[in-house]
Design a protein around this motif. Structure first.
Motif, mmCIF file in Angstrom:
data_model
loop_
_atom_site.group_PDB
_atom_site.id
_atom_site.type_symbol
_atom_site.label_atom_id
_atom_site.label_comp_id
_atom_site.label_asym_id
_atom_site.label_seq_id
_atom_site.Cartn_x
_atom_site.Cartn_y
_atom_site.Cartn_z
ATOM 1 N N ILE A 88 0.863 -1.180 0.000
ATOM 2 C CA ILE A 88 0.000 0.000 0.000
ATOM 3 C C ILE A 88 0.895 1.223 0.000
ATOM 4 O O ILE A 88 1.711 1.417 0.913
ATOM 5 C CB ILE A 88 -0.940 -0.008 1.223
ATOM 6 C CG1 ILE A 88 -1.826 -1.248 1.162
ATOM 7 C CG2 ILE A 88 -1.753 1.270 1.288
ATOM 8 C CD1 ILE A 88 -2.653 -1.473 2.392
ATOM 9 N N ASN A 89 0.731 2.052 -1.027
ATOM 10 C CA ASN A 89 1.522 3.279 -1.142
ATOM 11 C C ASN A 89 0.916 4.385 -0.288
ATOM 12 O O ASN A 89 -0.317 4.529 -0.233
ATOM 13 C CB ASN A 89 1.605 3.728 -2.605
ATOM 14 C CG ASN A 89 2.394 2.759 -3.443
ATOM 15 O OD1 ASN A 89 3.408 2.244 -2.993
ATOM 16 N ND2 ASN A 89 1.923 2.505 -4.656
ATOM 17 N N ILE A 90 1.752 5.127 0.317
ATOM 18 C CA ILE A 90 1.330 6.293 1.125
ATOM 19 C C ILE A 90 1.383 7.516 0.244
ATOM 20 O O ILE A 90 2.381 7.785 -0.417
ATOM 21 C CB ILE A 90 2.244 6.458 2.357
ATOM 22 C CG1 ILE A 90 2.231 5.205 3.202
ATOM 23 C CG2 ILE A 90 1.798 7.685 3.165
ATOM 24 C CD1 ILE A 90 3.238 5.217 4.314
ATOM 25 N N ARG A 91 0.276 8.283 0.244
ATOM 26 C CA ARG A 91 0.240 9.519 -0.564
ATOM 27 C C ARG A 91 0.574 10.708 0.265
ATOM 28 O O ARG A 91 0.396 10.825 1.402
ATOM 29 C CB ARG A 91 -1.138 9.709 -1.164
ATOM 30 C CG ARG A 91 -1.437 8.695 -2.205
ATOM 31 C CD ARG A 91 -2.675 9.049 -2.931
ATOM 32 N NE ARG A 91 -3.697 8.055 -2.566
ATOM 33 C CZ ARG A 91 -4.944 8.170 -2.839
ATOM 34 N NH1 ARG A 91 -5.400 9.238 -3.444
ATOM 35 N NH2 ARG A 91 -5.790 7.251 -2.538
#
Length: 135
Positions: free
Chosen positions: A132-135
């Motif tokens: 899961i990428n953090i924005r």
């Protein structure tokens, strides 16, 4: 000492009643079929020892994360035979296992070779970890 006494009692009961009257002993004989389940690279492998069983006499069901094996080992009766010892069990069997995760049912493979049933049970994509990428 207790276990030895229980095993002795088990043998005496087998001698008194015979195997066909007391076939499902719980001590010293194991469960049929013997099963190994192991995991490698997101694939569970289930191996079941089933000598003398035709693949058409085995049912495999997978529902959610539970797999069931059932079937029957049929005995070839010969009326002209007098048994002196009969240890092989015959009849119906059923084993059921809760798997550690859901399986991709579209990619399940089953094969029977030399009396061993082998199931390849790949992990469902939804069960695999996602980054899961953090924005």
């Amino acid at each position: 000492m207790f276990f030895e006494d229980v095993m002795k009692l088990q043998r005496e009961l087998d001698n008194i009643f015979g195997r066909e009257f007391y076939p499902h002993s719980t001590f010293g004989r194991g469960t049929f079929p013997a099963i190994n389940i192991f995991e490698k690279d997101d694939v569970l492998t289930l191996m079941a020892e089933m000598p003398g069983i035709n693949k058409d006499d085995i049912d495999i069901k997978l529902q959610g994360d539970v797999i069931s094996l059932s079937g029957e080992r049929k005995m070839k009766e010969d009326e002209n035979v007098n048994y002196h010892r009969r240890e092989r069990d015959y009849g119906k069997f059923h084993r059921q296992f809760k798997l550690p995760y859901r399986i991709n049912t579209e990619k399940v493979e089953a094969k029977m070779e030399n009396g061993v049933l082998t199931l390849s049970l790949p992990k469902d994509e939804a069960e695999k970890p996602r980054l899961i990428n953090i924005r």
